[in-house]
Each structure stands twice: as C-alpha cells, then as structure tokens.
Design an enzyme around this catalytic site. Sequence first.
Site, PDB file in Angstrom:
ATOM      1  N   ASP A  11      38.128  65.489  16.051  1.00 19.07           N
ATOM      2  CA  ASP A  11      37.547  66.737  16.548  1.00 19.07           C
ATOM      3  C   ASP A  11      37.112  66.634  18.000  1.00 19.07           C
ATOM      4  O   ASP A  11      37.042  65.539  18.569  1.00 19.07           O
ATOM      5  CB  ASP A  11      36.360  67.164  15.664  1.00 19.07           C
ATOM      6  CG  ASP A  11      35.426  65.991  15.312  1.00 19.07           C
ATOM      7  OD1 ASP A  11      35.407  65.015  16.066  1.00 19.07           O
ATOM      8  OD2 ASP A  11      34.741  66.079  14.289  1.00 19.07           O
ATOM      9  N   ASN A  30      25.007  66.824   5.963  1.00 21.39           N
ATOM     10  CA  ASN A  30      25.250  68.002   5.124  1.00 21.39           C
ATOM     11  C   ASN A  30      26.576  67.910   4.367  1.00 21.39           C
ATOM     12  O   ASN A  30      27.041  68.892   3.801  1.00 21.39           O
ATOM     13  CB  ASN A  30      25.215  69.280   5.963  1.00 21.39           C
ATOM     14  CG  ASN A  30      26.345  69.352   6.982  1.00 21.39           C
ATOM     15  OD1 ASN A  30      27.137  68.418   7.111  1.00 21.39           O
ATOM     16  ND2 ASN A  30      26.432  70.451   7.708  1.00 21.39           N
ATOM     17  N   HIS A  58      29.552  67.119   5.738  1.00 22.94           N
ATOM     18  CA  HIS A  58      30.779  67.450   6.475  1.00 22.94           C
ATOM     19  C   HIS A  58      31.601  66.197   6.786  1.00 22.94           C
ATOM     20  O   HIS A  58      31.093  65.082   6.856  1.00 22.94           O
ATOM     21  CB  HIS A  58      30.495  68.287   7.733  1.00 22.94           C
ATOM     22  CG  HIS A  58      29.895  67.583   8.907  1.00 22.94           C
ATOM     23  ND1 HIS A  58      29.001  68.189   9.751  1.00 22.94           N
ATOM     24  CD2 HIS A  58      30.064  66.336   9.406  1.00 22.94           C
ATOM     25  CE1 HIS A  58      28.659  67.363  10.710  1.00 22.94           C
ATOM     26  NE2 HIS A  58      29.293  66.225  10.530  1.00 22.94           N
ATOM     27  N   GLU A 109      32.418  72.031   8.155  1.00 18.23           N
ATOM     28  CA  GLU A 109      31.079  72.313   7.647  1.00 18.23           C
ATOM     29  C   GLU A 109      31.147  72.876   6.227  1.00 18.23           C
ATOM     30  O   GLU A 109      32.218  73.311   5.775  1.00 18.23           O
ATOM     31  CB  GLU A 109      30.402  73.328   8.583  1.00 18.23           C
ATOM     32  CG  GLU A 109      30.236  72.831  10.016  1.00 18.23           C
ATOM     33  CD  GLU A 109      29.097  71.833  10.186  1.00 18.23           C
ATOM     34  OE1 GLU A 109      28.834  71.027   9.270  1.00 18.23           O
ATOM     35  OE2 GLU A 109      28.466  71.855  11.261  1.00 18.23           O
TER      36      GLU A 109
HETATM   37  C1  GLP Z   1      29.547  64.339  13.613  1.00 14.16           C
HETATM   38  C2  GLP Z   1      31.084  64.215  13.664  1.00 14.16           C
HETATM   39  C3  GLP Z   1      31.591  63.549  12.437  1.00 14.16           C
HETATM   40  C4  GLP Z   1      30.679  62.385  12.129  1.00 14.16           C
HETATM   41  C5  GLP Z   1      29.386  62.920  11.608  1.00 14.16           C
HETATM   42  C6  GLP Z   1      28.312  61.852  11.398  1.00 14.16           C
HETATM   43  O1  GLP Z   1      29.067  65.588  13.904  1.00 14.16           O
HETATM   44  N1  GLP Z   1      31.815  65.420  13.888  1.00 14.16           N
HETATM   45  O2  GLP Z   1      32.924  63.133  12.622  1.00 14.16           O
HETATM   46  O3  GLP Z   1      31.238  61.558  11.166  1.00 14.16           O
HETATM   47  O4  GLP Z   1      28.935  64.008  12.376  1.00 14.16           O
HETATM   48  O5  GLP Z   1      27.770  61.445  12.606  1.00 14.16           O
HETATM   49  P1  GLP Z   1      26.880  60.143  12.765  1.00 14.16           P
HETATM   50  O6  GLP Z   1      27.783  58.986  12.552  1.00 14.16           O
HETATM   51  O7  GLP Z   1      26.355  60.201  14.166  1.00 14.16           O
HETATM   52  O8  GLP Z   1      25.815  60.215  11.731  1.00 14.16           O
END
Ligand code: GLP
Length: 259
Positions: A67, A136, A138, A143
């Site tokens: 993304d 959440n 995702h 989402e």
């Molecule tokens: C982000 C990314 C995801 C990621 C997730 C967890 O927003 N878009 O690809 O895996 O949220 O993030 P983190 O590893 O900082 O907890």
Amino acid sequence: MKILILPDADTAADRVAGLIADRLRQAPATVLGLATGGTMEAVYARLIAAHRAGTLSFAKARSFNLDEYVGVAPDHPCSYWRYMREQLFDHVDMAPGAALLPRGDAADPAAEAAGYEAAIAAAGGIGLQLLGLGANGHIGFNEPTSSLASLTRIKTLTPSTRAANARFFDRPEDVPRMAITMGIGTILNADEVLLLAYGEGKAAATAAMIEGPLSASCPASALQMHRKAVVVLDEAAASRLALRDYFDCVHPGGREAEI
Ligand code: GLP
C-alpha cells in the site's frame, strides 16, 4: 493456518526473517509482497544483516508493497516508498526497478490501482506475501467492511488507523485520509502468506483473525480461506487465543511439526 507462537517479539521477528530468507535461498526469483509498519522494522533489519553477512541475496527477487498513502509522493518523508528505502531497499542488492509500490501521487489514483493489480498479475503473482496486522484487524489498508474479494483500489482509512499511524507524521492532521492498497482478494491470490503480529495491542485482532468468524469486520479473518497462511506471534499477541493449548500441541514452542 499454521500458528507459530514464539516467546517474544525478537524471536518472532527472527522466525519471520528466517522464513523469508529460506524462501529466497530456495527460489531466488521469488516475487515478494512486502509490508510496512513498525512490526516489520525488526524483520528487515535481520534481512539486511543476513545480506551483509553474505548469506542472502535479493538480486533476482522482485517485490510489490501492499500500500501507499494517496497524495503522498515517493520522496515525501512519510511515504511508504521512503520507509522501504530506509528500512530495506537501500541496504540490499535488489535490481533497479525490481521493487514497486503504488504511486500515491498518481494523477488518477484509481487507474494507478488498476495498473498495479495488472503489474502483479504480469509478474506472475505474489509468491510470498508478508503481512502485519492492524489493531482493528486490517491487512494492508483493507479496513473493516472491506470486500473479501477486493483487488487493489483506494480505501478511506478509519479514524483509529489514522490515529495509530500518526506517530510517523509531524502532526495528526497530516495523516492522509486515503490509501491505495492491495485488496483482500489480491492478498488471497498470493501463493503463500506470512503474517507477523506482536504485542498486547494486537491480541484482540489476532484472536478474531484466527478464531473468529470469517467476516469483513475483521479483514484478516479472510486468511482462514488461504491454503498456505503462516501466522507468527509472540506470547502477548497470542494471549487471547481460546485454542492456545491446541496450537502449542501442534507446534510446541513455535517449532515446526516433526513428522
Ligand atoms: C499499517 C499498514 C499495515 C500494517 C499495520 C500494522 O497501517 N498499512 O500494512 O501491517 O498497519 O502496523 P504496525 O506494524 O505499525 O503495528
């Protein structure tokens, strides 16, 4: 799903980096699906260390990231392109042009998303998709309520996701409202999926992903439909699993089964 529970975040990151490295050694031309976020920093550090030690090469690999924020150019300090350069690409031997992310600053983001999906298909699809987990539920930026069949497209971020990612920006209001993300269908099309989650903050989403109903309310639960999904957790992320004793019995100490 194969559930591997390791004692702590460090050993969980060791395991994920080891699985990626094993795959690249066996199949150097693997098409990798890559993820950003705080979770992956320890994984990429280990891959860089293996490369510097001369035991791992990315020279024949290609990659597609999950993304990118809409409206954010690759050279923006908070872009996922910048993250990937700093955390991995600048330190390993990937060939020029072999690593792709969606262009967040594309004039036509919808066309960019469609083109990105086509580029993945043209590369033969993702061989190994690395995933983190949103608090959440995702995956990528899919989402809750995302279509379980979705392909790469634009998604509006939830307030909770914008708040969680505000730490990467100067001001909370600077966090973009939309992203281009691989869809859940895109992720399910990967040959193999490898998800890493650690910390108490991921425990509820982890339980919903593994033991909850298949539901767009927890996008990661779609991995229940994947034929080859490996989930690597630390004790804290695994702390709300009702079937914990079963996972320990199948993979004691997070080890692979000895058949
Ligand atoms: C982000 C990314 C995801 C990621 C997730 C967890 O927003 N878009 O690809 O895996 O949220 O993030 P983190 O590893 O900082 O907890």
